[in-house]
Motif scaffolding. Sequence first.
Motif, mmCIF file in Angstrom:
data_model
loop_
_atom_site.group_PDB
_atom_site.id
_atom_site.type_symbol
_atom_site.label_atom_id
_atom_site.label_comp_id
_atom_site.label_asym_id
_atom_site.label_seq_id
_atom_site.Cartn_x
_atom_site.Cartn_y
_atom_site.Cartn_z
ATOM 1 N N UNK A 194 0.805 -1.230 0.000
ATOM 2 C CA UNK A 194 0.000 0.000 0.000
ATOM 3 C C UNK A 194 0.836 1.278 0.000
ATOM 4 N N UNK A 195 1.957 1.257 0.702
ATOM 5 C CA UNK A 195 2.810 2.446 0.742
ATOM 6 C C UNK A 195 3.370 2.752 -0.646
ATOM 7 N N UNK A 196 3.800 1.698 -1.350
ATOM 8 C CA UNK A 196 4.338 1.880 -2.701
ATOM 9 C C UNK A 196 3.252 2.360 -3.652
ATOM 10 N N UNK A 197 2.042 1.815 -3.509
ATOM 11 C CA UNK A 197 0.926 2.233 -4.351
ATOM 12 C C UNK A 197 0.563 3.691 -4.084
ATOM 13 N N UNK A 198 0.539 4.054 -2.819
ATOM 14 C CA UNK A 198 0.237 5.441 -2.455
ATOM 15 C C UNK A 198 1.268 6.395 -3.047
ATOM 16 N N UNK A 199 2.552 6.027 -2.957
ATOM 17 C CA UNK A 199 3.618 6.871 -3.498
ATOM 18 C C UNK A 199 3.497 7.001 -5.013
ATOM 19 N N UNK A 200 3.152 5.876 -5.665
ATOM 20 C CA UNK A 200 3.024 5.902 -7.121
ATOM 21 C C UNK A 200 1.890 6.817 -7.559
ATOM 22 N N UNK A 201 0.720 6.677 -6.931
ATOM 23 C CA UNK A 201 -0.437 7.476 -7.328
ATOM 24 C C UNK A 201 -0.244 8.953 -6.994
ATOM 25 N N UNK A 202 0.403 9.232 -5.871
ATOM 26 C CA UNK A 202 0.670 10.626 -5.521
ATOM 27 C C UNK A 202 1.631 11.262 -6.512
ATOM 28 N N UNK A 203 2.547 10.472 -7.046
ATOM 29 C CA UNK A 203 3.501 11.010 -8.021
ATOM 30 C C UNK A 203 2.828 11.377 -9.340
ATOM 31 N N UNK A 204 1.603 10.851 -9.544
ATOM 32 C CA UNK A 204 0.862 11.147 -10.771
ATOM 33 C C UNK A 204 -0.013 12.389 -10.651
ATOM 34 N N UNK A 205 -0.024 13.002 -9.467
ATOM 35 C CA UNK A 205 -0.799 14.220 -9.261
ATOM 36 C C UNK A 205 -2.295 13.982 -9.373
ATOM 37 N N UNK A 206 -2.983 14.907 -10.093
ATOM 38 C CA UNK A 206 -4.441 14.824 -10.225
ATOM 39 C C UNK A 206 -4.877 13.580 -10.991
ATOM 40 N N UNK A 207 -3.959 12.982 -11.744
ATOM 41 C CA UNK A 207 -4.293 11.779 -12.511
ATOM 42 C C UNK A 207 -4.331 10.529 -11.636
ATOM 43 N N UNK A 208 -3.873 10.637 -10.402
ATOM 44 C CA UNK A 208 -3.776 9.473 -9.535
ATOM 45 C C UNK A 208 -5.103 8.744 -9.353
ATOM 46 N N UNK A 209 -6.175 9.510 -9.100
ATOM 47 C CA UNK A 209 -7.492 8.905 -8.888
ATOM 48 C C UNK A 209 -7.967 8.200 -10.153
ATOM 49 N N UNK A 210 -7.765 8.847 -11.298
ATOM 50 C CA UNK A 210 -8.219 8.270 -12.559
ATOM 51 C C UNK A 210 -7.413 7.023 -12.923
ATOM 52 N N UNK A 211 -6.117 7.045 -12.582
ATOM 53 C CA UNK A 211 -5.290 5.859 -12.827
ATOM 54 C C UNK A 211 -5.765 4.705 -11.956
ATOM 55 N N UNK A 212 -6.077 5.020 -10.699
ATOM 56 C CA UNK A 212 -6.584 3.988 -9.793
ATOM 57 C C UNK A 212 -7.889 3.381 -10.336
ATOM 58 N N UNK A 213 -8.820 4.246 -10.749
ATOM 59 C CA UNK A 213 -10.089 3.762 -11.285
ATOM 60 C C UNK A 213 -9.875 2.969 -12.573
ATOM 61 N N UNK A 214 -8.945 3.430 -13.417
ATOM 62 C CA UNK A 214 -8.653 2.714 -14.652
ATOM 63 C C UNK A 214 -8.101 1.325 -14.380
ATOM 64 N N UNK A 215 -7.288 1.208 -13.327
ATOM 65 C CA UNK A 215 -6.742 -0.094 -12.977
ATOM 66 C C UNK A 215 -7.838 -1.034 -12.504
ATOM 67 N N UNK A 216 -8.783 -0.509 -11.743
ATOM 68 C CA UNK A 216 -9.905 -1.332 -11.268
ATOM 69 C C UNK A 216 -10.754 -1.797 -12.453
ATOM 70 N N UNK A 217 -10.970 -0.909 -13.424
ATOM 71 C CA UNK A 217 -11.721 -1.276 -14.628
ATOM 72 C C UNK A 217 -11.000 -2.400 -15.379
ATOM 73 N N UNK A 218 -9.682 -2.268 -15.516
ATOM 74 C CA UNK A 218 -8.906 -3.301 -16.193
ATOM 75 C C UNK A 218 -8.951 -4.624 -15.436
ATOM 76 N N UNK A 219 -9.020 -4.535 -14.112
ATOM 77 C CA UNK A 219 -9.097 -5.748 -13.299
ATOM 78 C C UNK A 219 -10.358 -6.536 -13.629
ATOM 79 N N UNK A 220 -11.463 -5.817 -13.886
ATOM 80 C CA UNK A 220 -12.709 -6.492 -14.265
ATOM 81 C C UNK A 220 -12.524 -7.222 -15.592
ATOM 82 N N UNK A 221 -11.832 -6.574 -16.539
ATOM 83 C CA UNK A 221 -11.605 -7.191 -17.840
ATOM 84 C C UNK A 221 -10.657 -8.378 -17.746
ATOM 85 N N UNK A 222 -9.586 -8.228 -16.954
ATOM 86 C CA UNK A 222 -8.575 -9.283 -16.877
ATOM 87 C C UNK A 222 -9.134 -10.551 -16.264
#
Length: 266
Positions: free
Chosen positions: A68-96
Motif C-alpha cells: 500500500x505504501x508503494x501504491x500510495x507513493x506511485x499514485x501521488x507522483x501522478x498528481x491529479x491523474x492518480x485517482x483516474x489511474x486507480x479507477x482505470x486499474x480497477x476497470x482493467x481488473x474487471x476485464x482481466x
Amino acid sequence: MKTINQKQFAGDSHPKAQPSGESPAHKKEEPSPKSRAKGILFIVIVIGIMAVLMAAVAKPLLAASQDPKALEAYLESQGAWGVWIYMGMVILQIFAAIVPGGPFEIAGGYLYGAFRGALLCDAAMTIGSVLVFLFSRKAGRKFVHLFFSEEQIRSVRFLHASGKKEFFLFLFFLIPGTPKDLMSYVVGLTDVSLGTWIFITAVGRFPAIYLSTLSGTALENRNYGTFILILVLIGLLSLAGIWAYRKKNSKKEDDAADDSNSNTAD
C-alpha cells in the motif's frame, strides 16, 4: 402414443431431410462471413488495447498494489491523474478476470478512506462490468471464451434458467466470495437488460466493497485488530457466498436431471 410427429403436426407434406440436431431456423441465425470477420476484428482490437494498457499501467500498478505504501507513493507522483489511474486499474481488473479485485478494494480504503474509496471502486467496477456486458452481448461467446471455458460458462446454471435470474444475480453480487467476474461475462449472453445490470452491479457490489475499503482504512490507521476482524468477517461471508452459489447451481443441475429422467419415463 404420446409421441407426435412434429412434421405432420406442422402440416409439412414434403419433409426434407435435415442434418441431425439442425433446423432451418438455426441455419438462418448463422452469421455471414462478413459478420464473422467483423467479430474477429472486434476481438483482436479489444485484445490489443487490453495488452497495451496492461503493459503500460496495469503491470506496475499490480506490483505496487501488494504494498500500500508503494501504491500510495506511485499514485501521488501522478498528481491529479492518480485517482483516474486507480479507477482505470480497477476497470482493467474487471476485464482481466484472473486478477483479484480484493487488493485494489483494500488499497482504495487505504488511499482515499472507507466511504470515498468504496464509491471510487464501485464506480470503476460498475463501468468495467457494463463494458464487459456490452462486449459480451456484441461479440457473443467468442469474446467470453477468451477468458473462460465453455464448461465455466455453463457452470453458471441459474443464468440459463428463465425464472428469478435477476434476483439471484443481485444476491450473489451482494455476498462476497462469489465469482463475480465470471458472472459479469456470462450475463451479457442472457436476456438481462442493461438497466437491470447497471443496478445490480452498482448497488449489489457496494456493501462488500465497503467492507474491504473499511479494512484498508483500518490498515492505514494501524488499527490491526479491526483490520483482522474485518478480514475474518469477509472470509466468513465469502464461505457463505460460495456455499449458496454452489448450492443454487447444483440445484439447477439436479432439476435438469430430474426433468430428463421424467421425460425418459414418459
